[in-house]
Design a protein around this motif. Sequence first.
Motif, PDB file in Angstrom:
ATOM      1  N   THR A 120      49.988  50.568  40.703  1.00  0.00           N
ATOM      2  CA  THR A 120      50.085  51.622  39.688  1.00  0.00           C
ATOM      3  C   THR A 120      51.135  51.278  38.640  1.00  0.00           C
ATOM      4  O   THR A 120      50.998  51.634  37.461  1.00  0.00           O
ATOM      5  N   VAL A 121      52.178  50.585  39.045  1.00  0.00           N
ATOM      6  CA  VAL A 121      53.318  50.316  38.166  1.00  0.00           C
ATOM      7  C   VAL A 121      52.884  49.564  36.913  1.00  0.00           C
ATOM      8  O   VAL A 121      53.238  49.947  35.789  1.00  0.00           O
ATOM      9  N   ASP A 122      52.119  48.500  37.080  1.00  0.00           N
ATOM     10  CA  ASP A 122      51.696  47.707  35.922  1.00  0.00           C
ATOM     11  C   ASP A 122      50.801  48.512  34.994  1.00  0.00           C
ATOM     12  O   ASP A 122      50.855  48.350  33.767  1.00  0.00           O
ATOM     13  N   ARG A 123      49.997  49.375  35.532  1.00  0.00           N
ATOM     14  CA  ARG A 123      49.099  50.181  34.691  1.00  0.00           C
ATOM     15  C   ARG A 123      49.868  51.227  33.899  1.00  0.00           C
ATOM     16  O   ARG A 123      49.496  51.547  32.768  1.00  0.00           O
ATOM     17  N   VAL A 124      50.919  51.788  34.469  1.00  0.00           N
ATOM     18  CA  VAL A 124      51.731  52.764  33.735  1.00  0.00           C
ATOM     19  C   VAL A 124      52.375  52.110  32.518  1.00  0.00           C
ATOM     20  O   VAL A 124      52.547  52.754  31.474  1.00  0.00           O
ATOM     21  N   LYS A 125      52.693  50.822  32.608  1.00  0.00           N
ATOM     22  CA  LYS A 125      53.286  50.107  31.477  1.00  0.00           C
ATOM     23  C   LYS A 125      52.342  50.060  30.280  1.00  0.00           C
ATOM     24  O   LYS A 125      52.777  49.884  29.140  1.00  0.00           O
ATOM     25  N   GLU A 126      51.054  50.222  30.515  1.00  0.00           N
ATOM     26  CA  GLU A 126      50.061  50.190  29.428  1.00  0.00           C
ATOM     27  C   GLU A 126      49.972  51.514  28.676  1.00  0.00           C
ATOM     28  O   GLU A 126      49.260  51.613  27.675  1.00  0.00           O
ATOM     29  N   CYS A 127      50.683  52.542  29.148  1.00  0.00           N
ATOM     30  CA  CYS A 127      50.556  53.869  28.539  1.00  0.00           C
ATOM     31  C   CYS A 127      51.367  54.017  27.259  1.00  0.00           C
ATOM     32  O   CYS A 127      51.154  54.960  26.497  1.00  0.00           O
ATOM     33  N   GLY A 128      52.286  53.109  27.023  1.00  0.00           N
ATOM     34  CA  GLY A 128      53.119  53.203  25.831  1.00  0.00           C
ATOM     35  C   GLY A 128      52.422  52.689  24.598  1.00  0.00           C
ATOM     36  O   GLY A 128      51.273  52.226  24.629  1.00  0.00           O
ATOM     37  N   ASP A 154      47.319  48.824  26.520  1.00  0.00           N
ATOM     38  CA  ASP A 154      45.872  48.986  26.700  1.00  0.00           C
ATOM     39  C   ASP A 154      45.626  50.366  27.295  1.00  0.00           C
ATOM     40  O   ASP A 154      45.756  50.568  28.510  1.00  0.00           O
ATOM     41  N   GLN A 155      45.285  51.332  26.431  1.00  0.00           N
ATOM     42  CA  GLN A 155      45.126  52.715  26.882  1.00  0.00           C
ATOM     43  C   GLN A 155      44.012  52.874  27.909  1.00  0.00           C
ATOM     44  O   GLN A 155      44.023  53.820  28.703  1.00  0.00           O
ATOM     45  N   ALA A 156      43.057  51.962  27.915  1.00  0.00           N
ATOM     46  CA  ALA A 156      41.968  52.040  28.895  1.00  0.00           C
ATOM     47  C   ALA A 156      42.487  51.794  30.316  1.00  0.00           C
ATOM     48  O   ALA A 156      41.849  52.224  31.293  1.00  0.00           O
ATOM     49  N   ARG A 157      43.611  51.112  30.421  1.00  0.00           N
ATOM     50  CA  ARG A 157      44.197  50.832  31.732  1.00  0.00           C
ATOM     51  C   ARG A 157      45.263  51.858  32.123  1.00  0.00           C
ATOM     52  O   ARG A 157      45.711  51.878  33.272  1.00  0.00           O
ATOM     53  N   PHE A 191      47.490  61.447  37.725  1.00  0.00           N
ATOM     54  CA  PHE A 191      47.344  60.033  37.380  1.00  0.00           C
ATOM     55  C   PHE A 191      46.707  59.310  38.558  1.00  0.00           C
ATOM     56  O   PHE A 191      46.866  59.700  39.719  1.00  0.00           O
ATOM     57  N   ARG A 192      45.948  58.286  38.221  1.00  0.00           N
ATOM     58  CA  ARG A 192      45.264  57.501  39.237  1.00  0.00           C
ATOM     59  C   ARG A 192      46.249  56.595  39.962  1.00  0.00           C
ATOM     60  O   ARG A 192      47.202  56.087  39.360  1.00  0.00           O
ATOM     61  N   LEU A 193      46.015  56.405  41.249  1.00  0.00           N
ATOM     62  CA  LEU A 193      46.857  55.559  42.075  1.00  0.00           C
ATOM     63  C   LEU A 193      46.095  54.292  42.452  1.00  0.00           C
ATOM     64  O   LEU A 193      44.939  54.360  42.883  1.00  0.00           O
ATOM     65  N   TYR A 194      46.754  53.147  42.275  1.00  0.00           N
ATOM     66  CA  TYR A 194      46.127  51.858  42.572  1.00  0.00           C
ATOM     67  C   TYR A 194      46.998  51.104  43.577  1.00  0.00           C
ATOM     68  O   TYR A 194      48.224  51.204  43.534  1.00  0.00           O
ATOM     69  N   PRO A 195      46.356  50.387  44.522  1.00  0.00           N
ATOM     70  CA  PRO A 195      44.917  50.079  44.606  1.00  0.00           C
ATOM     71  C   PRO A 195      44.103  51.054  45.437  1.00  0.00           C
ATOM     72  O   PRO A 195      42.945  50.771  45.771  1.00  0.00           O
ATOM     73  N   THR A 196      44.629  52.231  45.806  1.00  0.00           N
ATOM     74  CA  THR A 196      43.902  53.149  46.682  1.00  0.00           C
ATOM     75  C   THR A 196      42.799  53.915  45.967  1.00  0.00           C
ATOM     76  O   THR A 196      41.917  54.477  46.615  1.00  0.00           O
ATOM     77  N   ASN A 197      42.875  53.983  44.604  1.00  0.00           N
ATOM     78  CA  ASN A 197      41.919  54.763  43.817  1.00  0.00           C
ATOM     79  C   ASN A 197      41.957  56.257  44.156  1.00  0.00           C
ATOM     80  O   ASN A 197      40.976  56.970  43.946  1.00  0.00           O
ATOM     81  N   GLN A 198      43.075  56.716  44.681  1.00  0.00           N
ATOM     82  CA  GLN A 198      43.281  58.144  44.857  1.00  0.00           C
ATOM     83  C   GLN A 198      43.776  58.737  43.538  1.00  0.00           C
ATOM     84  O   GLN A 198      44.039  58.015  42.575  1.00  0.00           O
TER      85      GLN A 198
END
Length: 244
Positions: free
Chosen positions: A108-116, A120-123, A146-153
């Motif tokens: 999840t951590v790497d994907r949150v970095k894309e929110c700024g 990549d807003q799609a991620r 927010f989505r949790l990865y890699p569990t997809n919860q």
Amino acid sequence: MPARRPVRTALAVAAVALLSATAAACGSAGGLQDAGPVRTAVSPAKLWPDLRPASSPAYPYDVATRETVEGVTVPGDDIRRVDPVDVVEAEIAAHPDDYGSKGAYHATVDRVKECGAGGDQARCPLLKPYYRDLTGDGRPDLTFGFRLYPTNQTAVRVYTVERHRLVQVLADNDAIIGVELAGRALIERSPADISGYEYRTTWEWDPGQRAMVFSRDEYLHTGDGRTGRKPSPSASASPSASVR
């Protein structure tokens, strides 16, 4: 809430068995039938009156969550001015066991970095925030997920403002297909392990605990899909079932 799953599975099996028995007792569909004399109402019989009380709860369950968010300010005590990205980043920093390299939600951590800006807003895993007064203090509270990865919860969170501080009053991670707000309650819909059924978990604001408290867990027939047991040829379908 891992402890919820084994209990839910047992409820699912019991509910499907009850549906099948009820349907079989209905007889042929298409007409009314005389069921015979009406039974006299009988009060419940209390079994094992001398049974010793349990020394521990039936299963562990975090019925309420309350945590002050460190490192996030609330300008003018207006929760709408709080950036949800900052809130998620604060949660990640506060819970390294969950979001660290060996944590359940480490991706999840790497994907949150894309929110700024420029990311990549799609991620970006954040979902749209909603604002509604759930605590009854006349001010809007923040509900977002927010989505949790890699569990997809999906992580569902509720925040309020107390004494100029941002306070988390609900934190639940689950496989979720829908969330609703009703009054001061939040309702989560989750897929069941039997086709045509779903779980609905209700969290309500509790002034005593100053948090959204788990109050109800239902197992419902949604009307699509098949039950786990094949009905008899003359059985008529029952619309729904609810446990707890």
